[in-house]
Design a protein around this motif. Sequence first.
Motif, short mmCIF file in Angstrom:
data_model
loop_
_atom_site.label_atom_id
_atom_site.label_comp_id
_atom_site.label_asym_id
_atom_site.label_seq_id
_atom_site.Cartn_x
_atom_site.Cartn_y
_atom_site.Cartn_z
N ILE A 256 42.30 46.35 46.43
CA ILE A 256 41.82 45.87 45.13
C ILE A 256 40.34 45.53 45.22
O ILE A 256 39.55 45.86 44.33
CB ILE A 256 42.65 44.65 44.68
CG1 ILE A 256 44.10 45.09 44.37
CG2 ILE A 256 42.02 43.99 43.45
CD1 ILE A 256 45.04 43.94 44.12
N ASP A 257 39.93 44.83 46.31
CA ASP A 257 38.50 44.49 46.49
C ASP A 257 37.67 45.76 46.61
O ASP A 257 36.55 45.83 46.08
CB ASP A 257 38.34 43.63 47.76
CG ASP A 257 38.99 42.27 47.59
OD1 ASP A 257 39.29 41.64 48.63
OD2 ASP A 257 39.19 41.83 46.44
N ARG A 260 37.19 47.11 43.18
CA ARG A 260 36.20 46.31 42.44
C ARG A 260 34.78 46.66 42.90
O ARG A 260 33.86 46.80 42.08
CB ARG A 260 36.48 44.84 42.66
CG ARG A 260 35.48 43.90 41.97
CD ARG A 260 35.88 42.46 42.21
NE ARG A 260 35.88 42.14 43.63
CZ ARG A 260 34.79 41.88 44.33
NH1 ARG A 260 33.59 41.89 43.75
NH2 ARG A 260 34.88 41.59 45.62
N ASN A 263 33.76 49.93 41.37
CA ASN A 263 33.37 49.77 39.96
C ASN A 263 31.97 49.18 39.85
O ASN A 263 31.16 49.61 39.03
CB ASN A 263 34.39 48.89 39.24
CG ASN A 263 35.74 49.57 39.10
OD1 ASN A 263 35.80 50.81 39.00
ND2 ASN A 263 36.81 48.82 39.10
N ALA A 264 31.68 48.15 40.68
CA ALA A 264 30.35 47.55 40.64
C ALA A 264 29.29 48.56 41.06
O ALA A 264 28.19 48.60 40.50
CB ALA A 264 30.30 46.32 41.55
#
Length: 320
Positions: A256-257, A260, A263-264
């Motif tokens: 999940i990290d 993320r 996406n960033a």
Amino acid sequence: MARAGINKALVQRARDTLLARGEHPSIEAVRVELGNTGSKSTILRYLQELQASEPHPPSIRLDDELQTFIGSLAQRLAADAQAAVAEDRARLQRQQAAYEQQRAIDQARMEQLQTVHQELGVERQAAQRREQELNERLQTVDGECARLKAGAQHAQRLLEERTQQIRSLEEKHKQAHEALSHYRQQHLLQREQEMQRHERQTQLLHQEARHSRELLMRKQEEVAQIYLELERINAEQQMRVQDLRRQEHELQQALIDNARLMNALQTAEAGRQILQDEIQALRARAHRTLLERREDKQALRRMTLQLAQLHELLARLTTV
């Protein structure tokens, strides 16, 4: 009537000042020289009186008036051109300063985004290394679980073998007891004669039975130890399963990290593309400004050429 504060001496002084500057002492020029005071009729009357009072009024030729007009026109054109060029130059300087400021801001934003991009790349690499470590640990735990399952299956087979041995001993003991009973029944009549032999055989049988019971007790103790070992193995297996679930949860969190961070990173790449588009637009604007500056320079050259032509015309008129 003349207005208060306006007299012939003031008009004469203003007229002389205009003549000294090489300007024509018209009514408007004299009135402006007087500070926009006095009526035009009064100024005209004073000018006429001053002109009539002069013994030898100066005669102005047509070429002098034309030269004065052309010089005044040339000065006005030059002043207008210089004012326009100064205004354009100031506007260009303001635009260039704004462009430099915006460029500095964009450069700072670009450096900040590059720093964020590098940090995100480092975090992504760390997350990938952590994911690889978790995968290796997961493989190790899977191997340990397989080994424990194999050990449990081996212990189960050993327990089954021990159980079969115990059943075989119990069957032998039962058969021996049945044989003893049958022997007693068959040889009841010979009991007195063969009492000693029977007693020896009975003792032997009792010894064998006692040995069988001791063997059975040892086997039962071994089975109890095996059961305890199985319980310990099951407890360790449960603990390892819990550790495996925790590691799976950590792996999911790491995934999940990682998502993320991706996406960033995509957002940062989009911001970087927007900044590049803005920089290209600013460069295009600067290019247009340079073109306008070149056009202004060309216009200034044309005005200078026109002034030179006017001076040549003035020189020719003066020669004539």
